[in-house]
Design a protein around this motif. Structure first.
Motif: not given
Length: 226
Positions: A116-119, A126-127, A130-133
Motif C-alpha cells: 500500500a506504499d502507493h497510498l 521518500s517514496m 520506502l520502496k527500496e526498504s
C-alpha cells in the motif's frame, strides 16, 4: 433453457458468494494472529502561548505546545492482511469541577505496508527510499518500530473557554488503528481480546501545563557549579 444473460447472472452470483466467503476467512485470520504492541511516551517540553493557534482563528486564545519522546514497538500489527496502521498521540486532562475528560490529538502518522506504499502522501525521494526498504517483501514489521526524540506536535491544544494554562493531571497516550485489506478496522483496546493484547505502556506520567509564556520572558541560563 437458460439464456446467456441468466447464465452470466448465475456465474456472477456464484463468484460473489465464493469471494464473500473467502473474504470472511481472510478477515478471520487476523483474529488468530497475536498482537502485542508496547511503548513508552513522555513529554520533553511544554509551553502555553497566547495568540491565534490557527490561520482561521478569529480571536486570540491560549494554546499549548507539547513536545514528546516516543519509543514504541507496533511491529506485531503488521501482517499479510495489513494495509496500513494509523498511529496518533492524544493529550488528556480532567475538566475541573466535572467528571468530563478533555482529549486532543497532538500528533499522528500513517504507516503503510509495502503493498500500500502507493497510498503514501510523501515526496518522490521518500517514496523511493520506502520502496527500496520493502523490495521483495510483503511484510515489513520494522516499520512499526517508532523512535521519536523531542518530536514536535502537529497540532496545538486549545480549550473552548480559550484558557488552558496551568491545566493539571495531563497525560499523553498512544493510540493506533489497523486498516486491513479485507475485514473490519480495529483499534487499540484497554483489555486483552483473545490473541490481541492491550497496549502495554503507551501512557505518560501525569504533568501540568505551565503558565502563559510572554514575550518578555527570557530562557534562564544554566550555571555550572564546581
Amino acid at each position: 433453457m437458460h439464456n446467456t444473460l441468466n447464465r452470466l447472472q448465475s456465474v456472477f452470483g456464484f463468484f460473489t458468494t465464493v469471494a464473500g466467503v473467502l473474504a470472511c476467512f481472510i478477515a478471520a485470520t487476523d483474529l488468530y494472529t497475536a498482537r502485542s504492541p508496547s511503548g513508552v511516551i513522555k513529554p520533553t517540553n511544554t509551553q502555553v502561548v497566547k495568540g491565534r493557534p490557527h490561520y482561521y482563528s478569529t480571536k486570540k486564545e491560549e494554546y499549548a505546545i507539547i513536545k514528546f519522546s516516543l519509543d514504541a514497538d507496533l511491529s506485531s500489527l503488521f501482517t499479510w492482511n495489513t494495509k496500513q496502521v494509523f498511529v496518533y498521540v492524544t493529550a488528556e486532562w480532567p475538566e475541573p469541577g466535572t467528571n468530563a475528560t478533555n482529549e486532543a490529538v497532538i500528533w499522528d502518522s500513517i504507516i503503510t505496508s509495502p503493498s500500500a506504499d502507493h497510498l503514501s502522501n510523501i515526496g518522490p525521494h521518500s517514496m523511493k527510499k520506502l520502496k527500496e526498504s520493502a523490495k521483495g517483501r510483503s511484510i515489513v514489521p520494522e516499520r512499526g518500530i517508532l523512535f521519536l526524540k523531542s518530536q514536535k506536535p502537529k497540532y496545538q491544544i486549545t480549550h473552548p473557554s480559550g484558557k488552558i494554562a496551568n491545566a493539571e493531571d495531563v497525560t499523553l497516550k498512544v493510540h493506533y488503528s489497523v486498516q486491513p485489506w479485507v475485514g473490519l478496522m480495529s483499534w487499540d483496546t484497554e483489555s486483552d481480546y483473545g490473541f490481541w493484547s492491550a497496549f502495554s505502556g503507551g501512557v505518560s506520567d501525569k504533568f501540568s501545563l505551565p503558565a502563559v509564556k510572554t514575550k518578555d520572558e527570557k530562557p534562564k541560563k544554566s550555571r555550572d557549579t564546581h
